[in-house]
Scaffold this motif. Structure first.
Motif, PDB file in Angstrom:
ATOM      1  N   LEU A 163       0.785  -1.264   0.026  1.00 19.71           N
ATOM      2  CA  LEU A 163       0.015  -0.034   0.081  1.00 19.71           C
ATOM      3  C   LEU A 163       1.012   1.358   0.043  1.00 19.71           C
ATOM      4  O   LEU A 163       0.475   2.079  -0.626  1.00 19.71           O
ATOM      5  CB  LEU A 163      -0.779  -0.072   1.173  1.00 19.71           C
ATOM      6  CG  LEU A 163      -2.017  -0.919   1.209  1.00 19.71           C
ATOM      7  CD1 LEU A 163      -2.790  -0.934   2.420  1.00 19.71           C
ATOM      8  CD2 LEU A 163      -3.084  -0.671  -0.056  1.00 19.71           C
ATOM      9  N   GLY A 164       1.990   1.292   0.825  1.00 17.81           N
ATOM     10  CA  GLY A 164       3.018   2.373   0.717  1.00 17.81           C
ATOM     11  C   GLY A 164       3.376   2.552  -0.791  1.00 17.81           C
ATOM     12  O   GLY A 164       3.715   3.794  -1.134  1.00 17.81           O
ATOM     13  N   ALA A 165       3.892   1.660  -1.181  1.00 19.77           N
ATOM     14  CA  ALA A 165       4.142   1.556  -2.651  1.00 19.77           C
ATOM     15  C   ALA A 165       3.221   2.289  -3.709  1.00 19.77           C
ATOM     16  O   ALA A 165       3.597   3.100  -4.387  1.00 19.77           O
ATOM     17  CB  ALA A 165       4.847   0.282  -3.236  1.00 19.77           C
ATOM     18  N   VAL A 166       1.927   1.707  -3.533  1.00 15.83           N
ATOM     19  CA  VAL A 166       0.840   2.263  -4.308  1.00 15.83           C
ATOM     20  C   VAL A 166       0.629   3.700  -4.120  1.00 15.83           C
ATOM     21  O   VAL A 166       0.678   4.514  -4.794  1.00 15.83           O
ATOM     22  CB  VAL A 166      -0.290   1.540  -3.998  1.00 15.83           C
ATOM     23  CG1 VAL A 166      -1.559   2.382  -4.656  1.00 15.83           C
ATOM     24  CG2 VAL A 166      -0.246   0.237  -4.578  1.00 15.83           C
ATOM     25  N   ALA A 167       0.668   4.228  -2.787  1.00 17.32           N
ATOM     26  CA  ALA A 167       0.533   5.604  -2.507  1.00 17.32           C
ATOM     27  C   ALA A 167       1.615   6.481  -3.020  1.00 17.32           C
ATOM     28  O   ALA A 167       1.494   7.617  -3.414  1.00 17.32           O
ATOM     29  CB  ALA A 167       0.592   5.796  -0.913  1.00 17.32           C
ATOM     30  N   ALA A 168       2.836   5.600  -2.767  1.00 17.75           N
ATOM     31  CA  ALA A 168       4.073   6.742  -3.412  1.00 17.75           C
ATOM     32  C   ALA A 168       3.831   6.779  -4.893  1.00 17.75           C
ATOM     33  O   ALA A 168       4.203   7.869  -5.483  1.00 17.75           O
ATOM     34  CB  ALA A 168       5.393   5.776  -3.086  1.00 17.75           C
ATOM     35  N   LEU A 169       3.623   5.966  -5.612  1.00 16.68           N
ATOM     36  CA  LEU A 169       3.405   5.975  -6.986  1.00 16.68           C
ATOM     37  C   LEU A 169       2.244   6.845  -7.371  1.00 16.68           C
ATOM     38  O   LEU A 169       2.416   7.874  -8.276  1.00 16.68           O
ATOM     39  CB  LEU A 169       2.823   4.527  -7.502  1.00 16.68           C
ATOM     40  CG  LEU A 169       2.607   4.603  -9.081  1.00 16.68           C
ATOM     41  CD1 LEU A 169       3.815   4.741  -9.873  1.00 16.68           C
ATOM     42  CD2 LEU A 169       1.925   3.053  -9.591  1.00 16.68           C
ATOM     43  N   LEU A 170       1.266   7.091  -6.832  1.00 17.66           N
ATOM     44  CA  LEU A 170      -0.169   8.057  -6.933  1.00 17.66           C
ATOM     45  C   LEU A 170       0.366   9.210  -6.742  1.00 17.66           C
ATOM     46  O   LEU A 170      -0.096  10.040  -7.450  1.00 17.66           O
ATOM     47  CB  LEU A 170      -1.323   7.575  -6.035  1.00 17.66           C
ATOM     48  CG  LEU A 170      -2.100   6.139  -6.502  1.00 17.66           C
ATOM     49  CD1 LEU A 170      -3.162   5.842  -5.505  1.00 17.66           C
ATOM     50  CD2 LEU A 170      -2.290   6.136  -7.937  1.00 17.66           C
TER      51      LEU A 170
END
Length: 326
Positions: free
Chosen positions: A94-101
């Motif tokens: 989820l942290g990776a997804v948030a960083a990507l977004l």
């Protein structure tokens, strides 16, 4: 003996001393808890260093990834009884997804524009966490359910195992930072830091390169959020999503130690965290807020004396000694 061999021996000696340190401290005392926090924030500053130190993209929104990791693992433990290790993996994703977004629309920004954009992102996430009480507990916060002490549940009777876990986390994040710095990705990031326009002119996809670094940094920060939750047993949105308590402190530790270096965040953490705690112990009982004032003044003095951080003091002393010898 070569310089690299000497450096390796020094590093191994420091690691050995760090591993042995808890045996000389009260396993449930205050000193070992301060060391745990210093190790944790050193690892957090090192993960921030990947995107800020190598690419000069100063993020003030890393608290969002930290809080996502803390809340994800704790909520999965509360509602499904999942081990925090599995929760850490979920939080990292989820942290990776948030960083990507957040990176997709902001990585084309530079300087203070990027810093302000990430600051706004972190604040939005904090407000959502405070408002969404049915999921996060709102301002009341969450308590980690007690479980029988075990490595699988990341709960222990003493503080020593937490110390060694956080030491391992700091070493792992530092090794990742070093590997990135020596890789093609690292060379591209440093080219962007020196001159983004020139890097683009020689074929570096600057936006893609910075996004990759941001995703790695976000993942690592989320994992550290899980460790923090299990160590503290209680947290709320203002604690784990706070700009001042997490994002700014993370950046400040790296800056004081030396941005873009592997040892800088470690030195910064072992200076800033104990200094902050010492100031609180000395002044908080006498005058509310005075400890933060004293702490802030000391940090300003350190930065004024050497803006490039502690890692620049050694070369400066060598130059001064060299001039004195002449």
């Amino acid at each position: 003996m070569t310089r690299s061999a000497m450096r390796l021996i020094v590093v191994l000696a420091v690691v050995a001393l760090a591993i042995a340190a808890p045996f000389f401290l009260d396993p449930r005392g205050y000193a070992i808890r301060i060391l745990c926090l210093a190790l944790l924030f050193g690892a957090m500053a090192q993960s921030w260093n990947i995107v800020a130190g190598l690419a000069n993209q100063v993020s003030l929104g890393h608290a969002a990834f930290f809080g996502i990791g803390a809340y994800t693992s704790t909520l999965l433990l509360i509602h499904f009884g999942l081990s925090p290790w599995l929760g850490m993996i979920a939080g990292a994703l989820l942290g990776a997804v948030a960083a990507l977004l957040i990176s997709l629309p902001t990585m084309r920004l530079r300087g203070h524009y990027f810093a302000l954009a990430t600051l706004a992102f972190g604040e939005v996430v904090r407000v959502i966490a405070n408002s969404w009480g049915s999921l996060t507990g709102g301002p009341v916060g969450l308590s980690v359910p007690f479980a029988p002490p075990s490595l699988a549940m990341l709960q222990f009777k003493e503080t020593r195992p937490y110390y060694w876990l956080m030491l391992a986390a700091l070493i792992l994040v530092t090794l990742i930072f070093l590997q990135i710095r020596r890789s093609r990705l690292g060379y591209r990031l440093r080219a962007i830091k020196e001159n983004a326009d020139a890097a683009e002119a020689i074929g570096v996809d600057t936006t893609r390169t910075k996004i990759i670094a941001a995703v790695i940094s976000g993942m690592l920060t989320a994992c550290l959020g899980t460790l923090y939750a299990q160590f503290q047993f209680f947290f709320d949105p203002d604690t784990v999503f706070g700009v001042a308590s997490v994002s700014v402190r993370m950046a400040m530790i790296a800056i004081v130690g030396g941005v873009g270096t592997a040892a800088g965040p470690i030195l910064g953490a072992f200076f800033v965290i104990p200094l902050e705690e010492f100031a609180n112990q000395i002044f908080s009982a006498e005058a509310a807020g005075l400890s933060q004032l004293v702490f802030g003044v000391l940090l300003i003095l350190v930065i004024l004396i050497e803006p490039r951080g502690f890692m620049a003091i050694g070369p400066r002393l060598k130059r001064l000694i060299g001039k004195g010898g002449k």
